[in-house]
Enzyme design. Sequence first.
Site, PDB file in Angstrom:
ATOM      1  N   ASN A   9       1.492  -1.047   0.142  1.00 41.23           N
ATOM      2  CA  ASN A   9       0.228  -0.232   0.626  1.00 41.23           C
ATOM      3  C   ASN A   9       0.594   0.606   0.184  1.00 41.23           C
ATOM      4  O   ASN A   9       1.444   1.676   0.744  1.00 41.23           O
ATOM      5  CB  ASN A   9      -1.010  -0.443   1.310  1.00 41.23           C
ATOM      6  CG  ASN A   9      -2.072   1.249   1.566  1.00 41.23           C
ATOM      7  OD1 ASN A   9      -1.651   2.005   0.066  1.00 41.23           O
ATOM      8  ND2 ASN A   9      -2.278   1.281   2.295  1.00 41.23           N
ATOM      9  N   LYS A  11       0.059   4.465  -0.208  1.00 38.27           N
ATOM     10  CA  LYS A  11      -0.080   5.343   0.155  1.00 38.27           C
ATOM     11  C   LYS A  11      -0.479   6.816  -0.814  1.00 38.27           C
ATOM     12  O   LYS A  11      -0.222   6.555  -2.200  1.00 38.27           O
ATOM     13  CB  LYS A  11      -0.322   5.506   2.119  1.00 38.27           C
ATOM     14  CG  LYS A  11      -0.246   3.872   2.384  1.00 38.27           C
ATOM     15  CD  LYS A  11      -0.446   4.429   3.973  1.00 38.27           C
ATOM     16  CE  LYS A  11      -0.218   3.249   4.462  1.00 38.27           C
ATOM     17  NZ  LYS A  11      -0.305   3.756   6.561  1.00 38.27           N
ATOM     18  N   GLU A 100      -7.267   4.921   7.685  1.00 39.41           N
ATOM     19  CA  GLU A 100      -6.712   6.168   7.427  1.00 39.41           C
ATOM     20  C   GLU A 100      -7.952   6.957   7.168  1.00 39.41           C
ATOM     21  O   GLU A 100      -8.643   8.054   7.132  1.00 39.41           O
ATOM     22  CB  GLU A 100      -5.311   6.495   6.750  1.00 39.41           C
ATOM     23  CG  GLU A 100      -3.940   6.561   6.984  1.00 39.41           C
ATOM     24  CD  GLU A 100      -3.286   5.382   6.433  1.00 39.41           C
ATOM     25  OE1 GLU A 100      -3.198   5.663   5.360  1.00 39.41           O
ATOM     26  OE2 GLU A 100      -1.706   4.960   7.528  1.00 39.41           O
ATOM     27  N   GLU A 170      -5.733  -4.542  10.512  1.00 39.93           N
ATOM     28  CA  GLU A 170      -4.678  -3.403  10.591  1.00 39.93           C
ATOM     29  C   GLU A 170      -5.298  -2.870  11.621  1.00 39.93           C
ATOM     30  O   GLU A 170      -5.801  -2.095  12.219  1.00 39.93           O
ATOM     31  CB  GLU A 170      -4.641  -2.991   9.559  1.00 39.93           C
ATOM     32  CG  GLU A 170      -3.923  -3.659   7.978  1.00 39.93           C
ATOM     33  CD  GLU A 170      -3.686  -2.541   7.645  1.00 39.93           C
ATOM     34  OE1 GLU A 170      -2.405  -2.717   6.863  1.00 39.93           O
ATOM     35  OE2 GLU A 170      -4.781  -1.400   6.971  1.00 39.93           O
ATOM     36  N   GLY A 176       2.562   2.320  11.147  1.00 37.18           N
ATOM     37  CA  GLY A 176       3.252   3.682  10.329  1.00 37.18           C
ATOM     38  C   GLY A 176       4.021   3.727  12.057  1.00 37.18           C
ATOM     39  O   GLY A 176       4.321   5.559  11.816  1.00 37.18           O
TER      40      GLY A 176
HETATM   41  P1  PGA Z   1       3.165   0.385   7.960  1.00 35.49           P
HETATM   42  O1  PGA Z   1       0.925   0.727   7.042  1.00 35.49           O
HETATM   43  O2  PGA Z   1       3.500  -1.013   6.805  1.00 35.49           O
HETATM   44  O3  PGA Z   1       3.271   1.328   7.210  1.00 35.49           O
HETATM   45  O4  PGA Z   1       2.554   0.484   9.288  1.00 35.49           O
HETATM   46  C1  PGA Z   1       0.169  -0.153   6.451  1.00 35.49           C
HETATM   47  C2  PGA Z   1      -0.736   0.032   6.146  1.00 35.49           C
HETATM   48  O5  PGA Z   1      -1.096   0.916   6.373  1.00 35.49           O
HETATM   49  O6  PGA Z   1      -1.617  -0.700   5.531  1.00 35.49           O
END
Ligand code: PGA
Length: 255
Positions: A9, A11, A100, A170, A176
């Site tokens: 992902n 983002k 998010e 998640e 993050g």
């Molecule tokens: P991250 O994000 O691996 O940066 O923690 C995962 C996600 O939000 O899909």
Amino acid sequence: MRKKIVAGNWKMNKTLPEGLALASEILTIAQTELSQTSVEIILAVPFVHLYPISKMLAQSTIQLGAQNCYHKPSGAFTGEVSAEMLASIPVRYCLVGHSERRQYFQEHSQQLAEKVNLLLKNNIHPIFCCGETLAERNAGGHEELVCQQISEGLFHLPAEEFAQIVIAYEPVWAIGTGINASSEQAQAMHAVLRKHIASHYGETIAQNCTILYGGSCNPSNAPELFACPDVDGGLIGGASLKARDFIEIVKSRMK
Ligand code: PGA
């Protein structure tokens, strides 16, 4: 046997030239080092990257994913992107209800269910995201809450449509932050989710449902997380922006 998946992902990261370079690097390494993989690799990239990256991936087994779509089929919704548009690229997967989006864009279950319906109508597999905040976990009841997210977003589907869904657990506190769920925490929630799915759709559909873990997954912790019997792969944010790290995570799912 349910499908093993590692999805990146991206983002809101990478300009188009940077995104093309990253996809090309991932593709090159995958072709040389992962020729026989049974793991489905998905790149969920920003909208503007979708079409050019679809051309790049056309002859490969790497699948293309979007990160969102609008919950109405078409019309006067300036700035939005429909499931039908994604299908015309073509896109095979689309994230739905990432935390998010729930947090910053106030997406709620009704909209998410409508997105799921439109994606399925356009032959795109939704990757339906769920997860609790730290406050919700500390208060207890987080298992019920995550099950409720699944019920509200997905349980209106008939069984044959539910079978097209991928679920991503998640925990919001792990996204993050560099603090991943422990393998015990991940396994416990995945098992709860599978049981919840079984209670509605039966054991066979539950056993065939791919449930991914996401939240600070990286090459160091992926082997332990993926060793859990109910963790079928990962949804990878930060570590998917580095080709070598992403490929190492895929490799740990191959074991
Ligand atoms: P991250 O994000 O691996 O940066 O923690 C995962 C996600 O939000 O899909």
